[in-house]
Design a protein around this motif. Structure first.
Motif, PDB file in Angstrom:
ATOM      1  N   ALA A  59       0.913   3.923  -3.023  1.00  0.00           N
ATOM      2  CA  ALA A  59       0.580   5.322  -2.743  1.00  0.00           C
ATOM      3  C   ALA A  59       1.716   6.244  -3.194  1.00  0.00           C
ATOM      4  CB  ALA A  59       0.295   5.519  -1.254  1.00  0.00           C
ATOM      5  N   ASN A  83       0.832  -1.218   0.000  1.00  0.00           N
ATOM      6  CA  ASN A  83       0.000   0.000   0.000  1.00  0.00           C
ATOM      7  C   ASN A  83       0.859   1.258   0.000  1.00  0.00           C
ATOM      8  OD1 ASN A  83      -2.353  -1.481  -0.066  1.00  0.00           O
ATOM      9  ND2 ASN A  83      -2.675  -1.397   2.151  1.00  0.00           N
ATOM     10  N   TYR A 142       1.387   8.978  -6.176  1.00  0.00           N
ATOM     11  CA  TYR A 142       1.671  10.388  -5.888  1.00  0.00           C
ATOM     12  C   TYR A 142       2.722  10.939  -6.853  1.00  0.00           C
ATOM     13  CZ  TYR A 142       2.659  14.649  -3.340  1.00  0.00           C
ATOM     14  OH  TYR A 142       2.828  15.960  -3.007  1.00  0.00           O
TER      15      TYR A 142
END
Length: 162
Positions: free
Chosen positions: A132, A128, A136
């Motif tokens: 992420a 995760n 980003y």
């Protein structure tokens, strides 16, 4: 002799008149050429000024976009570093909790269950975090790249149009 003098005077007068007429016509031509050259120079300098102004304005826009992009990238980099620190902190605490649970395990089966749960949670959390961070970075790069591309495209278009 008087006739000769009169003829010479007439010839001199005719020559002077022709010379004056040629000189007057030459002056008119020179004036027209000078006026044309002056007008061409004025148009050329005006066009050069417009192009220089357009390029300057566009370069200012590119600089602002670049500055915004770099600020966003630096902010993104700082966020990523903060997220890495937070993930490391969570990982350490998860490891400590797993070690505490292992210490209190009553059987090998309990120890294997604690270890399995720890590895599963750690793997999920790591995936995760990586996802992420990737999302980003991709979003920042896409937004910044599009802004720079659009501004640069406008700059080249305005240069060609001018």
């Amino acid at each position: 002799m008087e006739k000769e003098m009169t003829k010479k005077t007439e010839n001199t007068a005719k020559t002077e008149n022709v010379t004056a007429a040629v000189e007057a016509e030459t002056n008119k031509i020179v004036d027209r050429v000078t006026d044309g050259a002056r007008e061409m120079m004025m148009r050329t300098t005006s066009t050069a000024k417009e192009r220089a102004d357009g390029l300057f304005e566009t370069s200012q826009q590119v600089n602002k976009t670049l500055e915004s992009t770099l600020v966003r990238a630096a902010h993104g980099y700082a966020n990523i570093l903060g997220n890495i620190a937070q993930a490391a902190y969570v990982n350490v605490n998860r490891g400590i909790t797993a070690a505490e649970k292992l210490a209190t395990a009553k059987s090998v089966k309990d120890a294997i269950d604690v270890q399995t749960t720890y590895v599963r949670e750690q793997s999920t959390c790591s995936m995760n975090n990586a996802r992420a961070a990737y999302d980003y970075v991709r979003d920042v790069a896409t937004e910044s790249g599009e802004a720079l591309r659009d501004t640069t495209t406008k700059m080249w278009k305005s240069d060609k149009a001018a």
